[in-house]
Design an enzyme around this catalytic site. Structure first.
Site, PDB file in Angstrom:
ATOM      1  N   GLY A  11       0.843  -1.115  -0.077  1.00 20.03           N
ATOM      2  CA  GLY A  11       0.063   0.049   0.038  1.00 20.03           C
ATOM      3  C   GLY A  11       0.800   1.223  -0.057  1.00 20.03           C
ATOM      4  O   GLY A  11       1.832   1.432   0.865  1.00 20.03           O
ATOM      5  N   ARG A  72       0.901  -5.050  -5.856  1.00 24.69           N
ATOM      6  CA  ARG A  72       1.264  -6.361  -4.984  1.00 24.69           C
ATOM      7  C   ARG A  72       1.401  -7.558  -5.715  1.00 24.69           C
ATOM      8  O   ARG A  72       0.394  -7.816  -6.470  1.00 24.69           O
ATOM      9  CB  ARG A  72      -0.198  -6.624  -3.935  1.00 24.69           C
ATOM     10  CG  ARG A  72      -0.267  -5.377  -3.146  1.00 24.69           C
ATOM     11  CD  ARG A  72      -1.240  -5.867  -1.998  1.00 24.69           C
ATOM     12  NE  ARG A  72      -2.138  -4.648  -1.341  1.00 24.69           N
ATOM     13  CZ  ARG A  72      -1.930  -4.109  -0.465  1.00 24.69           C
ATOM     14  NH1 ARG A  72      -0.769  -4.293   0.183  1.00 24.69           N
ATOM     15  NH2 ARG A  72      -2.582  -3.097  -0.112  1.00 24.69           N
ATOM     16  N   ASP A 103       5.619  -5.090   5.804  1.00 28.49           N
ATOM     17  CA  ASP A 103       6.549  -6.477   6.322  1.00 28.49           C
ATOM     18  C   ASP A 103       6.227  -7.413   4.977  1.00 28.49           C
ATOM     19  O   ASP A 103       7.421  -8.216   4.826  1.00 28.49           O
ATOM     20  CB  ASP A 103       5.818  -6.826   7.605  1.00 28.49           C
ATOM     21  CG  ASP A 103       4.489  -7.138   7.678  1.00 28.49           C
ATOM     22  OD1 ASP A 103       3.748  -6.706   6.871  1.00 28.49           O
ATOM     23  OD2 ASP A 103       4.005  -7.758   8.604  1.00 28.49           O
ATOM     24  N   THR A 126       4.321   2.588   5.518  1.00 27.03           N
ATOM     25  CA  THR A 126       2.852   2.053   5.465  1.00 27.03           C
ATOM     26  C   THR A 126       2.130   2.959   6.536  1.00 27.03           C
ATOM     27  O   THR A 126       2.910   3.181   7.611  1.00 27.03           O
ATOM     28  CB  THR A 126       2.690   0.658   6.132  1.00 27.03           C
ATOM     29  OG1 THR A 126       1.475   0.261   6.375  1.00 27.03           O
ATOM     30  CG2 THR A 126       3.675   0.143   7.097  1.00 27.03           C
ATOM     31  N   ASP A 128      -0.056   2.109   8.528  1.00 28.04           N
ATOM     32  CA  ASP A 128      -0.551   1.340   9.668  1.00 28.04           C
ATOM     33  C   ASP A 128       0.479   1.283  10.953  1.00 28.04           C
ATOM     34  O   ASP A 128       0.079   0.914  11.912  1.00 28.04           O
ATOM     35  CB  ASP A 128      -0.632  -0.097   9.209  1.00 28.04           C
ATOM     36  CG  ASP A 128      -1.884  -0.412   8.133  1.00 28.04           C
ATOM     37  OD1 ASP A 128      -2.603   0.816   7.725  1.00 28.04           O
ATOM     38  OD2 ASP A 128      -2.054  -1.693   7.562  1.00 28.04           O
ATOM     39  N   ASP A 130       2.892  -0.573  11.525  1.00 30.16           N
ATOM     40  CA  ASP A 130       2.777  -1.956  12.426  1.00 30.16           C
ATOM     41  C   ASP A 130       4.087  -2.943  12.183  1.00 30.16           C
ATOM     42  O   ASP A 130       3.945  -3.874  12.059  1.00 30.16           O
ATOM     43  CB  ASP A 130       1.610  -2.743  11.981  1.00 30.16           C
ATOM     44  CG  ASP A 130       1.553  -2.924  10.255  1.00 30.16           C
ATOM     45  OD1 ASP A 130       2.554  -2.244   9.600  1.00 30.16           O
ATOM     46  OD2 ASP A 130       0.915  -3.809   9.762  1.00 30.16           O
ATOM     47  N   ARG A 172      -4.926  -2.564   8.742  1.00 32.54           N
ATOM     48  CA  ARG A 172      -5.607  -3.961   8.429  1.00 32.54           C
ATOM     49  C   ARG A 172      -5.537  -4.831   9.659  1.00 32.54           C
ATOM     50  O   ARG A 172      -6.824  -5.393   9.802  1.00 32.54           O
ATOM     51  CB  ARG A 172      -4.638  -4.691   7.404  1.00 32.54           C
ATOM     52  CG  ARG A 172      -5.098  -5.772   6.585  1.00 32.54           C
ATOM     53  CD  ARG A 172      -3.875  -6.683   6.019  1.00 32.54           C
ATOM     54  NE  ARG A 172      -2.840  -5.700   5.414  1.00 32.54           N
ATOM     55  CZ  ARG A 172      -2.942  -5.455   4.285  1.00 32.54           C
ATOM     56  NH1 ARG A 172      -4.135  -5.938   3.352  1.00 32.54           N
ATOM     57  NH2 ARG A 172      -2.019  -4.697   3.506  1.00 32.54           N
TER      58      ARG A 172
HETATM   59  O1  F6P Z   1      -1.485  -1.549   4.698  1.00 34.90           O
HETATM   60  C1  F6P Z   1      -2.047  -0.349   4.649  1.00 34.90           C
HETATM   61  C2  F6P Z   1      -3.540  -0.344   4.141  1.00 34.90           C
HETATM   62  O2  F6P Z   1      -3.862   0.827   3.695  1.00 34.90           O
HETATM   63  C3  F6P Z   1      -4.403  -1.374   5.469  1.00 34.90           C
HETATM   64  O3  F6P Z   1      -4.545  -0.198   6.499  1.00 34.90           O
HETATM   65  C4  F6P Z   1      -5.548  -1.702   4.526  1.00 34.90           C
HETATM   66  O4  F6P Z   1      -6.259  -2.677   5.146  1.00 34.90           O
HETATM   67  C5  F6P Z   1      -4.890  -2.080   3.102  1.00 34.90           C
HETATM   68  O5  F6P Z   1      -3.857  -1.291   3.050  1.00 34.90           O
HETATM   69  C6  F6P Z   1      -5.898  -1.693   2.003  1.00 34.90           C
HETATM   70  O6  F6P Z   1      -5.291  -2.247   0.717  1.00 34.90           O
HETATM   71  P1  F6P Z   1      -5.725  -2.209  -0.520  1.00 34.90           P
HETATM   72  O7  F6P Z   1      -5.491  -0.651  -0.804  1.00 34.90           O
HETATM   73  O8  F6P Z   1      -5.214  -3.022  -1.340  1.00 34.90           O
HETATM   74  O9  F6P Z   1      -7.347  -2.203  -0.470  1.00 34.90           O
END
Ligand code: F6P
Length: 324
Positions: A11, A72, A103, A126, A128, A130, A172
């Site tokens: 992300g 991804r 990670d 990120t 998050d 995390d 997440r």
């Molecule tokens: O890891 C970053 C994040 O924004 C999370 O908070 C969220 O769950 C996820 O990515 C969303 O992913 P995507 O943009 O692939 O929907």
């Protein structure tokens, strides 16, 4: 090391561009070439490379997103995909790789490094927050500011209508955004996956809050935490059980990932990136650069990917006290 490749993966997060800029310029400063790899590991597999010089990264320190794009990649998860990726690196004479991401991205980088002996460095990017080995990831601070700005606005309408709002924020499976923004925006309750508040205690606390004379309530919910319900079901359940409340639900979503990076994120990205390049030039490999007690420190990638950074439970206590 004569040539370093850089990619952003997973992300996106505000401040990734500031990191790219700092990497490119640190390379130039040390007379090393820098290659930008587009669309994360997918671009590595496809050979989507472009040389970057210091003027190619003008005016990006203030921009959200990532100029290198991100993805991804499923192909990179296969041995064949990683072989292609390595061949592309060899073809371009790239000696080392810097990966800006979370990670999952670091795990990919580590596997590549083990299979083909290519030095890698991780920079935590990120929203998050995390990742182990850093108190802050790039993008977290900006996302917090975006969330409190949104919640302040929701508070205006919540208070005019005397409503209870459930506001879902990203993370997440981590509660860092909810917990910190919850305190910053004065939320009445904060629901995070790291602490199981339980439905009864939530209802109890909301009842108390109503009795104390509050005209509005905000419950910040980390997307990873739903007490077994999605946030809309959660809202409905509370409305059914506490008829004194009129409930609304707001999901902030991807707006949390955008916007100009805060000064904190720009400075963090710059500091971590200089260290990442210089660590590679010292001959070290397979580390993540992070902020520990406001110092830029190295953590072996293997440790950084082991589980998530812990939540500061004291913050929950602070929130409980000041939301009385
Ligand atoms: O890891 C970053 C994040 O924004 C999370 O908070 C969220 O769950 C996820 O990515 C969303 O992913 P995507 O943009 O692939 O929907």
């Amino acid at each position: 090391i004569k040539k370093i490749g850089v990619l952003t993966s997973g992300g996106d997060a505000p401040g990734m561009n500031a990191a790219i800029r700092a990497i490119v310029r640190t390379c130039t400063y040390h007379h090393v070439e820098c290659i930008g790899i587009f669309r994360g590991f997918q671009g590595l597999v496809e050979g989507d490379f472009e040389p970057f010089g210091p003027r190619d990264v003008n005016y990006i320190i203030n921009k959200g997103g990532t100029i290198l794009k991100t993805a991804r990649s499923e192909t990179f998860k296969t041995a064949e995909g990683r072989k292609k990726a390595y061949e592309n690196l060899k073809k371009e004479a790239v000696d080392a790789l810097i990966v800006i991401g979370g990670d999952g991205s670091f795990t990919g980088a580590m596997i590549l490094s083990k299979e083909f002996d290519i030095p890698v460095m991780g920079i935590p990017g990120t929203i998050d927050n995390d990742i182990r080995g850093t108190s802050h990831t790039i993008g977290f601070d900006t996302a917090l500011n975006t969330v409190i700005d949104a919640v302040d606005k929701i508070r205006d309408t919540a208070s005019s209508h005397k409503r209870l709002f459930f506001v879902e924020v990203m993370g997440r499976d981590a509660g860092h955004i909810a917990l910190n923004a919850g305190i910053g925006a004065g939320a009445e309750e904060i629901l995070i996956p790291e602490e199981n508040l339980g439905m009864d205690r939530l209802l109890e606390s909301l009842k108390k809050s109503k009795k104390s004379g509050k005209s509005s309530s905000i419950v910040l919910v980390a997307e990873g935490e739903k007490l077994g319900k999605n946030v809309f079901e959660l809202g409905e359940y509370v409305e059914q059980n506490l008829p004194e409340y009129e409930v609304r639900v707001s999901v902030l979503g991807h707006m949390q990932r955008g916007g100009a990076p805060s000064c904190f994120d720009r400075v963090l990205a710059s500091r971590l990136s200089v260290k990442a390049v210089e660590t590679l030039l010292e001959g070290k490999k397979n580390y993540m650069v992070g902020l520990i007690n406001d110092k830029v420190e190295l953590t072996p990638l293997e440790q950084a990917v082991k589980g998530h950074s812990p939540i500061d439970m004291e913050l929950l206590r602070v929130s409980d006290i000041i939301s009385i």
